[in-house]
Write an enzyme that holds these catalytic residues in place. Sequence first.
Site, PDB file in Angstrom:
ATOM      1  N   CYS A 180      22.578  52.089  60.478  1.00 46.60           N
ATOM      2  CA  CYS A 180      23.722  52.995  60.254  1.00 46.60           C
ATOM      3  C   CYS A 180      24.418  52.660  58.934  1.00 46.60           C
ATOM      4  O   CYS A 180      24.639  53.535  58.087  1.00 46.60           O
ATOM      5  CB  CYS A 180      24.728  52.887  61.399  1.00 46.60           C
ATOM      6  SG  CYS A 180      24.092  53.316  63.006  1.00 46.60           S
TER       7      CYS A 180
ATOM      8  N   ASP B 140      42.978  28.580  31.107  1.00 47.69           N
ATOM      9  CA  ASP B 140      41.522  28.418  31.140  1.00 47.69           C
ATOM     10  C   ASP B 140      40.793  29.707  31.525  1.00 47.69           C
ATOM     11  O   ASP B 140      39.617  29.653  31.875  1.00 47.69           O
ATOM     12  CB  ASP B 140      41.156  27.311  32.134  1.00 47.69           C
ATOM     13  CG  ASP B 140      41.870  26.014  31.829  1.00 47.69           C
ATOM     14  OD1 ASP B 140      41.750  25.534  30.699  1.00 47.69           O
ATOM     15  OD2 ASP B 140      42.564  25.495  32.712  1.00 47.69           O
TER      16      ASP B 140
ATOM     17  N   CYS C 256      35.769  54.194  17.153  1.00 49.25           N
ATOM     18  CA  CYS C 256      35.294  53.983  18.532  1.00 49.25           C
ATOM     19  C   CYS C 256      34.895  55.313  19.163  1.00 49.25           C
ATOM     20  O   CYS C 256      33.798  55.462  19.708  1.00 49.25           O
ATOM     21  CB  CYS C 256      36.381  53.326  19.384  1.00 49.25           C
ATOM     22  SG  CYS C 256      36.900  51.696  18.814  1.00 49.25           S
TER      23      CYS C 256
ATOM     24  N   CYS D 220      24.329  49.813  64.323  1.00 52.93           N
ATOM     25  CA  CYS D 220      23.393  48.774  63.867  1.00 52.93           C
ATOM     26  C   CYS D 220      23.267  48.835  62.350  1.00 52.93           C
ATOM     27  O   CYS D 220      23.878  49.684  61.692  1.00 52.93           O
ATOM     28  CB  CYS D 220      22.033  48.941  64.526  1.00 52.93           C
ATOM     29  SG  CYS D 220      21.146  50.424  64.002  1.00 52.93           S
TER      30      CYS D 220
ATOM     31  N   ASP E  37      43.603  25.943  35.691  1.00 53.38           N
ATOM     32  CA  ASP E  37      44.852  26.398  36.301  1.00 53.38           C
ATOM     33  C   ASP E  37      44.923  27.915  36.433  1.00 53.38           C
ATOM     34  O   ASP E  37      45.902  28.446  36.924  1.00 53.38           O
ATOM     35  CB  ASP E  37      46.070  25.870  35.529  1.00 53.38           C
ATOM     36  CG  ASP E  37      46.107  26.383  34.097  1.00 53.38           C
ATOM     37  OD1 ASP E  37      45.338  27.305  33.763  1.00 53.38           O
ATOM     38  OD2 ASP E  37      46.913  25.868  33.302  1.00 53.38           O
TER      39      ASP E  37
ATOM     40  N   ASP F 222      39.221  20.931  33.979  1.00 54.58           N
ATOM     41  CA  ASP F 222      40.276  20.800  32.981  1.00 54.58           C
ATOM     42  C   ASP F 222      41.104  19.563  33.343  1.00 54.58           C
ATOM     43  O   ASP F 222      41.153  19.167  34.517  1.00 54.58           O
ATOM     44  CB  ASP F 222      41.131  22.067  32.995  1.00 54.58           C
ATOM     45  CG  ASP F 222      42.303  21.972  32.051  1.00 54.58           C
ATOM     46  OD1 ASP F 222      42.086  21.617  30.883  1.00 54.58           O
ATOM     47  OD2 ASP F 222      43.441  22.231  32.490  1.00 54.58           O
TER      48      ASP F 222
END
Length: 794
Positions: free
Chosen positions: A86, A693, A19, A83, A689, A495
């Site tokens: 800004c 999942d 890596c 505003c 849940d 689910d």
Amino acid sequence: MAGNKQVNLNITGMTCAACSSRIEKVLNKMDDVDASVNLTTEKATVEYDSENVDISDITGKIEKLGYGVEMEKAEFDITGMTCAACSNRIEKVLNKQEGVKSATVNLTTENAVIEYNPNMLTDRDLIARVEKLGYGAQPKQSAEDRVNAKDKQLNRLKMKLIISALLSLPLLVTMLDHLFGIQMPAILMNPWFQLALATPVQFIIGWQFYDGAYKNLRNGSANMDVLVAMGTSAAYFYSVYEMTRWIADSSHHPHLYFETSALIITLILFGKYLEHRAKSRTTTAISKLLDMQAKQARVVRDGDEMMIPVEDVIVGDRIVVKPGEKIPVDGTVVKGRTAIDESMITGESIPIEKEAESAVVGSTLNVNGTIEFEATRVGKDTALASIIKVVEEAQGQKAPIQRMADIISGYFVPIVVGIAIVTFLAWYFLVQPGNIEPALVASIAVLVIACPCALGLATPTSIMVGTGKGAESGILFKGGEHLEKTHSLDVVIMDKTGTITKGKPEVTDFTGDPETLKLLATAEKGSEHPLAEAIVAYAAEQDVEFGEVDDFEAIPGHGIEAVIEGRKVLVGTRKLMMDNGMDEEAISSEMAQYEYDGKTAMIVAVDGEIKGIVAVMDTVKESAAEAIASLKDEGLEVIMLTGDNTRTAQAIARSVGIDNVIAEVLPEEKADKVKSVQQEGKIVAMVGDGVNDAPALATADIGIAIGTGTEIAIEAADITILGGELTLIPKAIRLSHKTIRNIKQNLFWAFAYNSAGIPIAALGLLAPWVAGAAMAFSSVSVVTNSLRLKRVKI
């Protein structure tokens, strides 16, 4: 390398030397980059030519390889913004700052969320950069401190407004002379008197506009302060010029516009006051959540009970809560029994029974018993603190629809200044050659009418009110972009277990006499199987007295065999009965019906004779059918996704009105099923849940977690439904539709207002003080329209 710079980057996701070598190799292939990557320290030391290479190019390369560059996220309270120009200016400059990955500045919440490389920048560097632009910045205060600070700010603004109004009122009266020729008292028409009233309004009350304009112009940008300062200064100094002519020649009748400059400032302050007051109402969701928190806790230490501030409670403390008191922090009951009203977390109005080992949630209400519990999560770790954090983050983030308004606002002020100059020149040289007054009046009106405040407030105020409304209803949107995207959904995938169903098997049917039930429950008492637990719980509800088991044997895949008080009890499948010489033909049709309904049916036999059937099922939530019908009414396709067998899944689906079922899916395959629906060109929401999942929730366009406000559920999805009330899902979608409609209304009127106002002012048909009033009330109207969301029915 001419612009040599060296930076350290913290790399995440590396697992081996391959890596680090891969990252190093790719970075060193970039022109003007020299990199060294250390696997052990997980750092990349990169030297690069800053004139030719941007740090974002380097981090982008690393992320493209599938690794991460560790960043820190900081939040700051920003002061001094007036505003959209800004907030756009600050955001633009911060995003150009080397080391900053992303910066979002919200005008309505007055805060900035910045993601940056801690090896290149510190919080102090970011604050200094904002201050250099002429604004104030400090680390984000607590929600309570911010509410108090906003109250103080509103009171200061109110005092300035009162003083400004008192000074401007006599000048307002002089306008009757200008407009209708009504004779006014000489003192009111005296130039010295008008100068004395207008000067403190212009340079003391209105100094904030000069200060803001100077700081913005110094940094190469322009905002509302520039327009107001230019417009009022033109009116004021022209009046001073006319006054000097009067002093030099007393026969000269001066044309004074002191009332114009003073009234414009007063009206803008009035608009700002109304706007701030209305904006404070958009944060009532946070205030309500803060009000829910308990202030004190009754802690048992060294055997003594003592009342201490809730902030002083530590994990492991034993806390006593009496009837009618709030639970101070999250914890687990160790002694006592009670019912707790958890409606503020779950939305369920019925109190929930609690006993030893039950979890309790901070800020919920103890109804009728005294309990002692052990604190498990305190301070910022409690469920309520997590909810407040999610709401704050959602209110601080920008929805994609806001980007368009921000881009336009960024160019708006310079364009308006250009239009004002053209207006002045056109009037002075073409319309009324040589006459400065109408040219001045028309250009001032253009400057004042065109302030882009309403444009800047159009989206964030609606997002704030929408997410606040959701939080009050038990719907947590994790960000403005999720609130916006939800209105585009085509499909809702749900689910089954724990989402459509309760996730806990229950006995639905039992055919047999009380004696059979006693033997059945006694036999199952020794089993740890979920179905056995359901049978034992059912028997306990029927007040069955359990007997003693003499012998017990589990027969895998078929059932159990037990000897109770000398009687042989069998519980299980048809095959188990047949293997023991019994004919189940008489009850086969009854068994088939239970199985068709998706229930797990077991035969009970005693001493070689079939005595009854027990059917167990993971029952459907009471609100499931209503919620799914509501989703269909919204024009959405509903799909049930489950790992259960097809027959059970279809039975559950039939009972709640779902036509499309995807069954027998492994957890790791759920995300692939979501992708396949997305590949049909549909925008997909996944409801689960929040734990099992998680891959599917992350893959879906919108992930909706059903939970009790726990940290896992909140982190897993884009939207969290507190508690298990499924009807909140269609409500979340309806809230998204109504919020987007509200935003579009705001943007339309903000654009229409400026588009119509500028040409009217340029044609000389709008007095500057009227333009000031119109500009002030345009912002108020946008915020007021956003506040309507608080009252909409979802």
